[in-house]
Design a protein around this motif. Structure first.
Motif, short mmCIF file in Angstrom:
data_model
loop_
_atom_site.label_atom_id
_atom_site.label_comp_id
_atom_site.label_asym_id
_atom_site.label_seq_id
_atom_site.Cartn_x
_atom_site.Cartn_y
_atom_site.Cartn_z
N ILE A 172 0.83 -1.21 0.00
CA ILE A 172 0.00 0.00 0.00
C ILE A 172 0.86 1.25 0.00
CG2 ILE A 172 -0.26 0.05 2.53
CD1 ILE A 172 -3.10 1.11 2.05
N LEU A 173 2.01 1.22 0.69
CA LEU A 173 2.89 2.39 0.69
C LEU A 173 3.56 2.54 -0.67
CD1 LEU A 173 4.20 4.74 2.13
CD2 LEU A 173 5.92 3.17 3.06
N ALA A 174 3.92 1.42 -1.30
CA ALA A 174 4.50 1.49 -2.64
C ALA A 174 3.51 2.12 -3.62
CB ALA A 174 4.90 0.10 -3.11
N ALA A 175 2.23 1.72 -3.50
CA ALA A 175 1.20 2.29 -4.37
C ALA A 175 1.00 3.78 -4.07
CB ALA A 175 -0.10 1.53 -4.19
N ALA A 176 1.03 4.14 -2.78
CA ALA A 176 0.84 5.55 -2.40
C ALA A 176 1.95 6.43 -2.97
CB ALA A 176 0.79 5.67 -0.89
#
Length: 447
Positions: free
Chosen positions: A277-281
């Motif tokens: 999710i952080l990579a996507a953010a």
């Protein structure tokens, strides 16, 4: 979501590519056939059937426990999802015949796809906090009610071949040509999707590639000998205005976006152990910029109506964005804001200008009776460019010293940067706005 799906279904490392490959192969191989269906039958009905079927298949997929059942259903879901692309374009072209307004609406359509591409990464990251299955269920929950509403509230648009009897429509589908093109595209894409695992010297790369290239002349001969209106592609497609520079530049844009996002997201998760999710953010700025550029094209239509100089500028901006990424060393700490964030802003702005411009101009280069095929043809070029770009990027990773070394990734971004800049130069040298057709209102002739 590839790794979590593979782990849950017991897919071996060597077959990871099929988690994505089964969908992309079926999607790309049937695009032109879906475009032909949208020209022969009412596109609003074609769209709704594909939309509803995709929702049903995604719901079923979310409960799959067997990897082979998953692969098969993913391919079938692609065959339904692909119906929504050319039918959408066909409806837009029919409902907005005035060129400037049509270009604006096609831009909004393209913007939606680019935005969904980035937001899809973020949504996938969110749903992975629970399970990849809930991502598919969420899509089904969104799609199914809207697909039912589409059947009743979507403006009715007639097929350009609405006056033809059913048997005549079947003849014009060119099923032999469809199967031939499917074989060529499946073999071509299969070859490049296996490069990451098996290498450039492997039989699984060389054999499908040689066979697909060898089949292409035979397929072109078959298409040329059919009467006009019976072939999958128009006979005179290569004489369409500006088709050469448009194809060249269209081949670069999915390559640019796919390699930009995929390598970064993978590197962050595998090397820096960042959550999905952080990579996507971290990639979310690309979605925001895509939305802003799409919105700006509405009050400033010159961004899409004067492509000869605007699109090469877009290529230059995309070049700068990926070159910043090449020197980011993975974007750790302050380097994320200095290189990656800045590159996302600059590069996505340019990439969206290129994508919107090529998409709109390719569609408008085709006669109205081939509106569905025109939209499909553009998508085929995008898909091929993306597949080749990812394969080349994966191949260049071997020029580094292991997974944590950024050298291989840097070389991959050098390649995509150089290619999109090259296509911009070709475009400014060969594209001529004066050649583009001026359409009048009224029904289209049957093709």
């Amino acid at each position: 979501m590839t790794a979590p799906i593979a782990l849950d279904l017991g897919v071996s490392q060597g077959n990871f590519a099929w988690v994505l490959g089964t969908y992309s192969l079926a999607f790309a191989a049937t695009l032109l056939f879906a475009g032909r269906l949208s020209d022969l039958y009412p596109p609003s009905k074609v769209y709704t059937i594909g939309f509803f079927g995709m929702g049903v298949l995604y719901l079923i997929i979310s409960f799959m426990e067997n990897q082979y059942a998953f692969f098969v259903l993913r391919a079938v879901s692609a065959l339904l999802a692909v119906l929504t692309i050319p039918s959408s374009i066909n409806m837009i072209v029919q409902m907005y015949p005035e060129p400037t307004e049509q270009a604006k609406k096609l831009t909004l359509f393209g913007m939606a796809g680019a935005l969904a591409n980035t937001l899809g990464l973020l949504l996938a990251g969110v749903f992975l906090l629970a399970s990849w299955r809930w991502y598919f269920r969420f899509i089904a929950i969104v799609v199914l009610p809207f697909s039912v509403l589409c059947w009743y509230i979507m403006p009715t648009t007639e097929a350009v071949a609405s006056d033809l009897p059913g048997t005549e429509k079947w003849k014009r589908m060119d099923l032999a040509g469809v199967l031939g093109l499917m074989a060529i595209l499946v073999l071509f894409i299969l070859a490049f999707t296996q490069v990451e695992h098996d290498g450039w010297n492997s039989a699984i790369f060389i054999a499908p590639l040689v066979i697909s290239v060898s089949l292409l002349p035979a397929w072109l001969y078959w298409e040329h000998r059919l009467p006009r209106g019976f072939s999958l592609l128009p006979h005179d497609i290569w004489s369409y205005p500006n088709i050469f520079p448009l194809i060249i530049q269209a081949s670069s844009i999915f390559m640019w976006f796919a390699t930009y996002q995929l390598r970064l997201a993978t590197y962050w998760q595998e090397v820096d152990h960042v959550s999905s999710i952080l990579a996507a953010a971290r990639l979310l700025p690309m979605g925001v910029v895509a939305l802003l550029v799409g919105v700006l094209t509405q009050p400033f239509p010159a961004l899409i109506l004067r492509p000869r100089y605007i699109q090469p500028v877009g290529s230059a901006l995309a070049f700068c964005g990926s070159m910043l990424l090449a020197f980011s060393n993975g974007g750790r700490g302050a380097d994320y804001w200095k290189y990656v964030f800045t590159g996302e802003i600059i590069g996505t702005a340019g990439g969206m200008i290129v994508f919107i411009g090529t998409n709109t101009n390719i569609i408008q280069s085709f006669p109205l009776e081939f509106a569905g095929v025109g939209g499909s043809f553009a998508q085929v070029i995008y898909q091929i460019g993306g597949v080749v770009g990812i394969a080349v990027q994966q191949g260049l990773l071997g020029t580094g010293e292991g997974i944590s070394d950024w050298t291989g990734s840097k070389n991959g971004y050098f390649f995509t940067s150089a290619y999109i800049l090259f296509t911009g130069i070709v475009f400014v040298l060969w594209y001529r706005q004066s050649k583009m057709p001026v359409r009048e209102g009224g029904p289209a002739p049957v093709a």
